[in-house]
Design a protein around this motif. Structure first.
Motif, PDB file in Angstrom:
ATOM      1  N   GLY A 182       0.817  -1.196   0.000  1.00 30.19           N
ATOM      2  CA  GLY A 182       0.000   0.000   0.000  1.00 30.19           C
ATOM      3  C   GLY A 182       0.853   1.247   0.000  1.00 30.19           C
ATOM      4  O   GLY A 182       2.068   1.191   0.121  1.00 30.19           O
ATOM      5  N   PHE A 183       0.209   2.401  -0.155  1.00 36.61           N
ATOM      6  CA  PHE A 183       0.932   3.667  -0.185  1.00 36.61           C
ATOM      7  C   PHE A 183       1.394   4.025   1.225  1.00 36.61           C
ATOM      8  O   PHE A 183       0.621   4.007   2.173  1.00 36.61           O
ATOM      9  CB  PHE A 183       0.031   4.767  -0.742  1.00 36.61           C
ATOM     10  N   GLN A 184       2.655   4.363   1.372  1.00 38.01           N
ATOM     11  CA  GLN A 184       3.209   4.776   2.652  1.00 38.01           C
ATOM     12  C   GLN A 184       4.476   5.562   2.372  1.00 38.01           C
ATOM     13  O   GLN A 184       4.879   5.720   1.228  1.00 38.01           O
ATOM     14  CB  GLN A 184       3.449   3.564   3.563  1.00 38.01           C
ATOM     15  N   THR A 185       5.100   6.069   3.410  1.00 35.91           N
ATOM     16  CA  THR A 185       6.185   7.033   3.221  1.00 35.91           C
ATOM     17  C   THR A 185       7.424   6.431   2.561  1.00 35.91           C
ATOM     18  O   THR A 185       8.207   7.145   1.957  1.00 35.91           O
ATOM     19  CB  THR A 185       6.547   7.687   4.569  1.00 35.91           C
ATOM     20  N   PHE A 186       7.605   5.122   2.660  1.00 39.64           N
ATOM     21  CA  PHE A 186       8.740   4.472   1.991  1.00 39.64           C
ATOM     22  C   PHE A 186       8.313   4.149   0.557  1.00 39.64           C
ATOM     23  O   PHE A 186       7.999   3.008   0.219  1.00 39.64           O
ATOM     24  CB  PHE A 186       9.155   3.214   2.758  1.00 39.64           C
ATOM     25  N   ASP A 187       8.318   5.176  -0.276  1.00 38.98           N
ATOM     26  CA  ASP A 187       7.677   5.078  -1.588  1.00 38.98           C
ATOM     27  C   ASP A 187       8.558   4.455  -2.666  1.00 38.98           C
ATOM     28  O   ASP A 187       8.110   4.261  -3.797  1.00 38.98           O
ATOM     29  CB  ASP A 187       7.186   6.456  -2.043  1.00 38.98           C
ATOM     30  N   VAL A 188       9.817   4.145  -2.346  1.00 37.19           N
ATOM     31  CA  VAL A 188      10.665   3.440  -3.300  1.00 37.19           C
ATOM     32  C   VAL A 188      11.211   2.179  -2.613  1.00 37.19           C
ATOM     33  O   VAL A 188      12.375   1.816  -2.757  1.00 37.19           O
ATOM     34  CB  VAL A 188      11.816   4.338  -3.806  1.00 37.19           C
ATOM     35  N   TRP A 189      10.351   1.574  -1.840  1.00 36.51           N
ATOM     36  CA  TRP A 189      10.702   0.351  -1.112  1.00 36.51           C
ATOM     37  C   TRP A 189       9.452  -0.521  -1.149  1.00 36.51           C
ATOM     38  O   TRP A 189       8.470  -0.247  -0.463  1.00 36.51           O
ATOM     39  CB  TRP A 189      11.105   0.696   0.317  1.00 36.51           C
ATOM     40  N   SER A 238      16.915  10.387   9.701  1.00 36.01           N
ATOM     41  CA  SER A 238      16.903  10.871  11.082  1.00 36.01           C
ATOM     42  C   SER A 238      15.488  10.993  11.642  1.00 36.01           C
ATOM     43  O   SER A 238      15.289  10.859  12.854  1.00 36.01           O
ATOM     44  CB  SER A 238      17.645  12.203  11.197  1.00 36.01           C
ATOM     45  N   GLY A 239      14.491  11.218  10.780  1.00 37.59           N
ATOM     46  CA  GLY A 239      13.116  11.266  11.277  1.00 37.59           C
ATOM     47  C   GLY A 239      12.686   9.943  11.877  1.00 37.59           C
ATOM     48  O   GLY A 239      12.015   9.892  12.916  1.00 37.59           O
ATOM     49  N   VAL A 240      13.084   8.857  11.224  1.00 38.17           N
ATOM     50  CA  VAL A 240      12.822   7.521  11.762  1.00 38.17           C
ATOM     51  C   VAL A 240      13.680   7.285  13.002  1.00 38.17           C
ATOM     52  O   VAL A 240      13.215   6.744  14.016  1.00 38.17           O
ATOM     53  CB  VAL A 240      13.105   6.445  10.696  1.00 38.17           C
ATOM     54  N   GLU A 241      14.930   7.704  12.930  1.00 35.12           N
ATOM     55  CA  GLU A 241      15.848   7.487  14.053  1.00 35.12           C
ATOM     56  C   GLU A 241      15.346   8.151  15.331  1.00 35.12           C
ATOM     57  O   GLU A 241      15.370   7.554  16.416  1.00 35.12           O
ATOM     58  CB  GLU A 241      17.233   8.020  13.692  1.00 35.12           C
ATOM     59  N   TYR A 242      14.898   9.400  15.216  1.00 32.30           N
ATOM     60  CA  TYR A 242      14.392  10.097  16.404  1.00 32.30           C
ATOM     61  C   TYR A 242      13.174   9.378  16.981  1.00 32.30           C
ATOM     62  O   TYR A 242      13.041   9.227  18.201  1.00 32.30           O
ATOM     63  CB  TYR A 242      14.018  11.535  16.055  1.00 32.30           C
ATOM     64  N   TRP A 264      15.509  11.418   2.219  1.00 31.11           N
ATOM     65  CA  TRP A 264      15.399  11.079   0.797  1.00 31.11           C
ATOM     66  C   TRP A 264      15.379  12.383   0.011  1.00 31.11           C
ATOM     67  O   TRP A 264      14.624  12.593  -0.914  1.00 31.11           O
ATOM     68  CB  TRP A 264      14.128  10.258   0.561  1.00 31.11           C
ATOM     69  N   GLY A 265      16.210  13.305   0.452  1.00 28.69           N
ATOM     70  CA  GLY A 265      16.257  14.653  -0.076  1.00 28.69           C
ATOM     71  C   GLY A 265      16.346  15.614   1.099  1.00 28.69           C
ATOM     72  O   GLY A 265      16.401  15.204   2.258  1.00 28.69           O
ATOM     73  N   ALA A 266      16.353  16.904   0.805  1.00 24.79           N
ATOM     74  CA  ALA A 266      16.492  17.924   1.846  1.00 24.79           C
ATOM     75  C   ALA A 266      15.132  18.495   2.242  1.00 24.79           C
ATOM     76  O   ALA A 266      14.125  18.279   1.575  1.00 24.79           O
ATOM     77  CB  ALA A 266      17.404  19.040   1.350  1.00 24.79           C
TER      78      ALA A 266
END
Length: 336
Positions: free
Chosen positions: A1-8, A163-167, A205-207
């Motif tokens: 399904g659609f989720q934030t890991f869009d190239v996984w 880092s968003g996942v890491e935090y 996945w970018g700035a």
């Protein structure tokens, strides 16, 4: 399904989206019972939740963590350990007080496995790792070991730290008492960006991604801070330096500072506001022994305590009525 890991690619039933779904169901059950007062709808949701939770555990739990995904149609399975697999539970535990969408034992075991497999020295928390398998970062472009034939490439979303996942994961670990593991992730983030630059613009996945703002959850996790505005319920159970702790205090539209200290078997919780106000009816602090005396004052006035309840790890102090805190809340619990 659609989720934030869009190239996984996730195929079939995925742990990440499934646990988000379970936590959403828990939230809806709670809202149905307490806001809508619709017990019949809550029971219907509970049936869906119970079935979904059972299927998740049956299809994805491997004893250490939840497999990345399983496709019941093709029979293919991906056994990667995903750093963000418990983000749904993070929402339910660290950011809100919904409770456990999956068993606490599995939550802690999964977080330990993530610390074991996904924290890579001098890199950080890698989004996904196949235990004892090769990584593109070390070997060059590969193929995912899940029988799909899809490319597992250098710099792919799975083989990098965000880092968003890491935090978020670090704060979840701290919340669950895995303080050393959570702090290790935070040190990795700090050192990585001190070396590489972009300290205030983390490159995921970018700035200019907003996801690293999950760093705020580290504050509430370390403070053990949860607030339910509907009930006026405030929880404060610091995970670090609880004998002498002082930091910022924030709620929606409210900020100030929080002080938590333990002196001679007496716990002092002091919240001083610089902006805004909040209502409180119930305060939850850590249980350090058998409760002797409890005193509460709000804005300098003594407030009557209706009930003090001792639980396994916490003390629940219920006031005689809900009171607005405009300047200062002080709770003193003496243990015998």
């Amino acid at each position: 399904g659609f989720q934030t890991f869009d190239v996984w690619s996730f195929i079939g039933i995925a742990a990440y989206s499934s646990i988000l779904w379970l936590s959403a169901l828990k939230a809806m059950i709670k809202a149905s019972e307490e806001l809508l007062k619709d017990r019949a709808y809550a029971e219907k949701l509970k049936e869906i939740y119970d079935e979904a939770k059972s299927n998740l555990e049956k299809l994805l739990w491997n004893g250490e963590y939840f497999d990345l995904w399983y496709d019941p149609i093709s029979g293919k399975r991906d056994k990667a350990c995903m750093a963000a697999q418990l983000i749904g539970q993070w929402y339910a535990s660290v950011l809100t007080d919904i409770g456990y969408a999956i068993d606490k034992e599995k939550v802690v075991k999964t977080l330990r496995s993530i610390a074991k497999y996904n924290i890579i020295e001098d890199e950080g928390l890698i989004n996904g790792v196949y235990p004892n398998e090769k990584r593109p970062a070390y070997e060059g472009d590969l193929v995912y070991p899940n029988d799909t034939g899809l490319p597992y490439s250098v710099g792919c979303q799975m083989d990098t730290p965000w880092s968003g996942v890491e935090y978020a994961v670090a704060s979840h670990m701290i919340h669950e008492g895995l303080v050393e593991e959570g702090m290790k992730i935070l040190r990795e983030i700090h050192e990585r960006y001190m070396k590489g630059g972009h300290y205030w613009n983390h490159i995921e996945w970018g700035a200019h991604y907003m996801r690293p703002m999950s760093s705020w959850s580290v504050i509430v996790a370390i403070e053990g801070l949860l607030y339910d505005g509907i009930r006026g319920k405030l929880k404060v159970r610091p995970r670090l330096r609880k004998e002498s702790f002082k930091w910022i205090f924030t709620l929606p539209g409210v900020w100030g500072n929080i002080e938590h200290k333990v002196i001679d078997k007496t716990l002092h919780l002091i919240i001083t506001l610089d902006k805004g106000a909040f209502n409180v009816r119930e305060v939850v602090v850590e249980r350090l022994g058998t409760v002797g005396e409890v005193k509460v004052s709000i804005d300098g006035a003594v407030v009557q305590v209706k009930e003090t309840k001792e639980l396994d790890e916490s003390v629940v102090v219920t006031l005689s009525e809900e009171v607005k805190v405009n300047r200062r809340l002080e709770v003193i619990v003496t243990y015998v």
